[in-house]
Design an enzyme around this catalytic site. Sequence first.
Site, PDB file in Angstrom:
ATOM      1  N   LYS A   1      -9.332  -1.559   6.199  1.00 40.60           N
ATOM      2  CA  LYS A   1      -9.548  -2.197   4.890  1.00 40.60           C
ATOM      3  C   LYS A   1      -8.533  -3.305   4.644  1.00 40.60           C
ATOM      4  CE  LYS A   1      -9.559   2.017   3.430  1.00 40.60           C
ATOM      5  NZ  LYS A   1      -9.643   3.353   2.866  1.00 40.60           N
TER       6      LYS A   1
ATOM      7  N   ASP B   1     -15.668   2.549   7.279  1.00 35.21           N
ATOM      8  CA  ASP B   1     -14.681   3.496   6.768  1.00 35.21           C
ATOM      9  C   ASP B   1     -15.270   4.334   5.645  1.00 35.21           C
ATOM     10  OD1 ASP B   1     -12.056   4.708   6.413  1.00 35.21           O
ATOM     11  OD2 ASP B   1     -12.120   3.676   4.487  1.00 35.21           O
TER      12      ASP B   1
ATOM     13  N   SER C   1      -8.474   4.124   9.078  1.00 33.46           N
ATOM     14  CA  SER C   1      -9.094   4.030   7.753  1.00 33.46           C
ATOM     15  C   SER C   1      -8.306   3.052   6.865  1.00 33.46           C
ATOM     16  CB  SER C   1      -9.118   5.436   7.138  1.00 33.46           C
ATOM     17  OG  SER C   1      -9.457   5.386   5.794  1.00 33.46           O
TER      18      SER C   1
ATOM     19  N   ARG D   1     -15.363  12.711   6.900  1.00 34.24           N
ATOM     20  CA  ARG D   1     -14.092  13.413   7.163  1.00 34.24           C
ATOM     21  C   ARG D   1     -13.785  14.397   6.043  1.00 34.24           C
ATOM     22  NH1 ARG D   1     -10.195   8.803   7.286  1.00 34.24           N
ATOM     23  NH2 ARG D   1      -8.613  10.411   7.361  1.00 34.24           N
TER      24      ARG D   1
ATOM     25  N   HIS E   1       0.843  -1.197   0.000  1.00 39.70           N
ATOM     26  CA  HIS E   1       0.000   0.000   0.000  1.00 39.70           C
ATOM     27  C   HIS E   1       0.877   1.245   0.000  1.00 39.70           C
ATOM     28  CE1 HIS E   1      -3.624   2.354   0.908  1.00 39.70           C
ATOM     29  NE2 HIS E   1      -2.836   3.089   1.661  1.00 39.70           N
TER      30      HIS E   1
END
Length: 436
Positions: A185, A159, A181, A166, A80
């Site tokens: 996931k 989320d 967040s 947000r 990620h």
Amino acid sequence: MLSIIEARRDGREHSAGELSFLAEAAAKGTVPDYQLAAWLMAAYLKPPSEQDTALLTTAMAETGDRIDLSGLPKPWVDKHSTGGVGDKTSLVVLPILAACGLTVVKMSGRGLGITGGTVDKLESIPGFRMDLTPQEMKAQAARIGIAITGQSPNLAPADKALYALRDATATTESIPLITSSILSKKIAGGAEFLSLDVKSGSGAFMKSFDQARELAVWLKAIGEQCGLKVHAAITDMDQPLGSAVGNVYEVLEAWSVLNCDELSPPVERFRTLCVNLCSQTLHFVGLADSEVRAAILVADCLASDAAKDKFREWFEAQGADCSFMERGEGAFASPRAVQDVLAEKDGYIGRLRADVVGETVVDLGGGRKRKEDPIDPLVAAFVHKMVGDEVQEGEKVMTVYAASDASANDATTRLAEAVEISRSVIQPNRLILEVI
Ligand code: URA
């Protein structure tokens, strides 16, 4: 909900029950948005503790589907990036890791703001399916060791709701909220190992190294408390990564790296980052007993075409038209307007502001200002020089591919502002700033 908001407002610890209630309420819409928004603002001003953030992350992961990867060959890894300008790293790193024997399963997001998204890049290739179901994803990963899909709507739905709030309440830039967040996931997605590339600089979410480092430390600590094994590299995003910034051309650039083409210096810098992230990840998951041995595995994988073959297998499996692998740019419609950005004087490139380059590509139509905006996959900016390079007046620093002459004119005017030329020699930032 009122007592949960009060606890946050007063900076107290929450109970696990309170955080489960909050996550469920966000996922199911059972409390009004104004109460969730009040909690978010309180959390922004009085950040939850590490322990509360870990509890919230787990609770958010439990609000929807959990992907079960059991039965697939281990280790399972997810990579990620926190997002950047020209950041197509996953397109190179994932096939290398899969070719080296890891099972790579990844859920990706669309670009929003100046940072491009992997979903948009891959969908710019005709036929590429980013809507694999969890079952299809698992079957493909079992068959070829690599699968990627867009966010499934029922994965960590808490989320989805909190992120949208947000965005609308100026509470995005909170390290505990970003951490829960991202990780909720990843946990729901079934990862075992998580390799993180936390970007730092003008083209990233975290503008300073200290902020990026704090986020990396939180992601690692909370991820580990939630049962993930986390590796985090903090890498430079103050100038664009590689040369291409724009969807189709970023995929072509990733292919040029795997195809071992002759690379321009900015693309060589991008390749160096990919090779380093792969070596670190292979060492971290235990497939190599040192980073030096891991680097040898990666080099072999590129030289033997194993990574390139894996990329082709992956693209074919997900339905892509692979003609660009033979035809390059010729596989796509020609750019309608092409213009260069030239150096205004002799000197050294002092800054190449990634934020300005990212905003310009969004304005050209290559990214979105609102979630529902369409993308033009064929617009792009190409960076030919890097920070520290010597330039002569009139030399090409960037090139723009645009949909019209007018938008190309606007883009080149804007991009000229992204380039600062210094009379004295400039020392560029290191590419990998720290490994946590
Ligand atoms: N990416 C996410 O998924 N969540 C954030 O809050 C920020 C970046």
